[in-house]
Design a protein around this motif. Sequence first.
Motif, short mmCIF file in Angstrom:
data_model
loop_
_atom_site.label_atom_id
_atom_site.label_comp_id
_atom_site.label_asym_id
_atom_site.label_seq_id
_atom_site.Cartn_x
_atom_site.Cartn_y
_atom_site.Cartn_z
N SER A 194 0.82 -1.21 0.00
CA SER A 194 0.00 0.00 0.00
C SER A 194 0.86 1.26 0.00
O SER A 194 1.86 1.34 0.71
CB SER A 194 -0.92 0.02 1.22
OG SER A 194 -1.73 1.17 1.23
N GLN A 195 0.45 2.23 -0.82
CA GLN A 195 1.00 3.58 -0.73
C GLN A 195 -0.04 4.43 -0.02
O GLN A 195 -1.19 4.52 -0.46
CB GLN A 195 1.29 4.15 -2.12
CG GLN A 195 1.86 5.57 -2.07
CD GLN A 195 2.27 6.06 -3.43
OE1 GLN A 195 3.21 5.54 -4.01
NE2 GLN A 195 1.56 7.05 -3.96
N GLN A 196 0.36 5.05 1.09
CA GLN A 196 -0.59 5.73 1.95
C GLN A 196 -0.32 7.23 2.02
O GLN A 196 0.80 7.69 1.78
CB GLN A 196 -0.54 5.12 3.36
CG GLN A 196 -0.71 3.61 3.37
CD GLN A 196 -1.89 3.17 4.21
OE1 GLN A 196 -2.42 3.92 5.02
NE2 GLN A 196 -2.29 1.92 4.04
N ILE A 197 -1.36 7.97 2.36
CA ILE A 197 -1.26 9.42 2.53
C ILE A 197 -0.75 9.71 3.93
O ILE A 197 -1.31 9.24 4.92
CB ILE A 197 -2.63 10.08 2.32
CG1 ILE A 197 -3.10 9.83 0.88
CG2 ILE A 197 -2.57 11.58 2.61
CD1 ILE A 197 -4.52 10.25 0.62
N GLY A 198 0.34 10.47 4.02
CA GLY A 198 0.93 10.78 5.31
C GLY A 198 0.31 12.00 5.96
O GLY A 198 -0.33 12.84 5.31
N ALA A 199 0.50 12.10 7.26
CA ALA A 199 -0.04 13.22 8.04
C ALA A 199 0.51 14.54 7.53
O ALA A 199 1.69 14.66 7.20
CB ALA A 199 0.29 13.03 9.51
N GLY A 200 -0.34 15.55 7.47
CA GLY A 200 0.07 16.88 7.05
C GLY A 200 0.04 17.12 5.56
O GLY A 200 0.41 18.19 5.10
N THR A 201 -0.43 16.13 4.79
CA THR A 201 -0.48 16.29 3.34
C THR A 201 -1.33 17.50 2.94
O THR A 201 -2.47 17.64 3.40
CB THR A 201 -1.04 15.01 2.69
OG1 THR A 201 -0.04 13.99 2.76
CG2 THR A 201 -1.41 15.24 1.23
N LEU A 202 -0.74 18.35 2.11
CA LEU A 202 -1.40 19.56 1.61
C LEU A 202 -1.88 20.47 2.75
O LEU A 202 -2.83 21.23 2.58
CB LEU A 202 -2.56 19.21 0.66
CG LEU A 202 -2.18 18.43 -0.61
CD1 LEU A 202 -3.41 18.25 -1.49
CD2 LEU A 202 -1.06 19.13 -1.38
N GLY A 203 -1.21 20.40 3.87
CA GLY A 203 -1.57 21.27 4.98
C GLY A 203 -1.41 22.74 4.64
O GLY A 203 -2.18 23.58 5.10
N GLU A 204 -0.42 23.06 3.81
CA GLU A 204 -0.21 24.45 3.39
C GLU A 204 -1.41 24.96 2.59
O GLU A 204 -1.83 26.11 2.74
CB GLU A 204 1.06 24.55 2.55
CG GLU A 204 2.33 24.09 3.26
CD GLU A 204 2.57 22.58 3.17
OE1 GLU A 204 3.59 22.12 3.71
OE2 GLU A 204 1.73 21.86 2.57
N LEU A 205 -1.97 24.08 1.73
CA LEU A 205 -3.14 24.47 0.95
C LEU A 205 -4.36 24.62 1.85
O LEU A 205 -5.13 25.59 1.72
CB LEU A 205 -3.41 23.43 -0.13
CG LEU A 205 -4.66 23.68 -0.99
CD1 LEU A 205 -4.54 24.99 -1.74
CD2 LEU A 205 -4.88 22.52 -1.97
N ALA A 206 -4.55 23.66 2.75
CA ALA A 206 -5.70 23.75 3.66
C ALA A 206 -5.65 25.03 4.48
O ALA A 206 -6.67 25.70 4.67
CB ALA A 206 -5.73 22.53 4.58
#
Length: 265
Positions: A152-164
Motif C-alpha cells: 500500500s501507498q498511503q497518505i501521510g499526516a500533514g499532506t497539503l496542509g499548506e493548501l488547507a
Amino acid sequence: MTSRSPTGRRTGDAAFEELLTEGATVPVEGWDFSWFVGRATEERPPWGYHRLLDDRMSRATAALDLETGGGEVLAGISRPPALLVATESWPPNVAVARRNLRRVGGTVVATGTSRLLPFRDASVDLVVSRHPVHTPWPEIARVLAPGGRFLSQQIGAGTLGELAEAVRGVPQDGPPRSDQQTGPAVAAAEAAGLRVVDLRQATLRVAFHDIAAVVHLLRKVVWTVPDFSVERYRPQLARLHERIVAEGEFVAYARRFLIEAVRPE
C-alpha cells in the motif's frame, strides 16, 4: 477589467470568476488526474508504486485492490492474476471502475460504508491499496492466505496542509490522524498478525498554477478541506488566486509512505 500578467496568465475579476466556474464544474468521478496537466504538478515518490504493483500482481494468483477509485491505477498492470477483484464504496466510482477494469479481467464489488471485506478467510494471496481513506488491518490479515502479501501507498499526516491553511485561513485543527503515521500503521499491522517487510517515506512538492486547479482538487480530494465549497471560501480563494497570479504558482507538500507486510506461513 481583465489584464495579463508578465507570464501571460489572465488576471482580474472576470478571469477569477471563469476559473472558479471551470474548477467547480469539472467532473470528479474516478481518479484520473489528467485534467491537471499544465495546471498543477505533483512530484512522484521515489519507490515507484506502479512498478511495484505490476511486479506483485504478476506473481499473484488471486488479488484484491481496496478502495480502487475509478480503477485507473489497477487497470495499468501488464500481467493480471487469474482472479482480480477490487472494492469501491463511492457509487459514482463503481461504474467507472467496472468500465476501466474490463481490460484486465477485474471484478468490482460495491462495499458501501462497511469496513468488513465481503470475502472468505485466506481467499487471496495479494491485497493492495493506493491512498486508502481507511486501512482495515484485521480484515486484510483475515482474507490473506498464509504467505500472502499486502502492498500500500498511503497518505501521510500533514499532506497539503499548506493548501488547507491558505484556503481556511487558519492552521489545521487537532493532532495528526494516527492512521496517517508510520508508527501506528506498523503497530496496527503487527497487531493484526502481519509482519512489516518494507516501510519508506517521502515528502513531495505539489504546485498549483491556477485557482481552477485548487478548486477541482478540493472537490475531488474532499478530506483536504472537509467543509469546502466555492461560496463558503470565496474570499480566501480570491486571495489565493491573486497570490498565484503574482508568484506564478502556489506550492504545498504531500506526504506519502509505502508499507508492505506479509502474513506469516
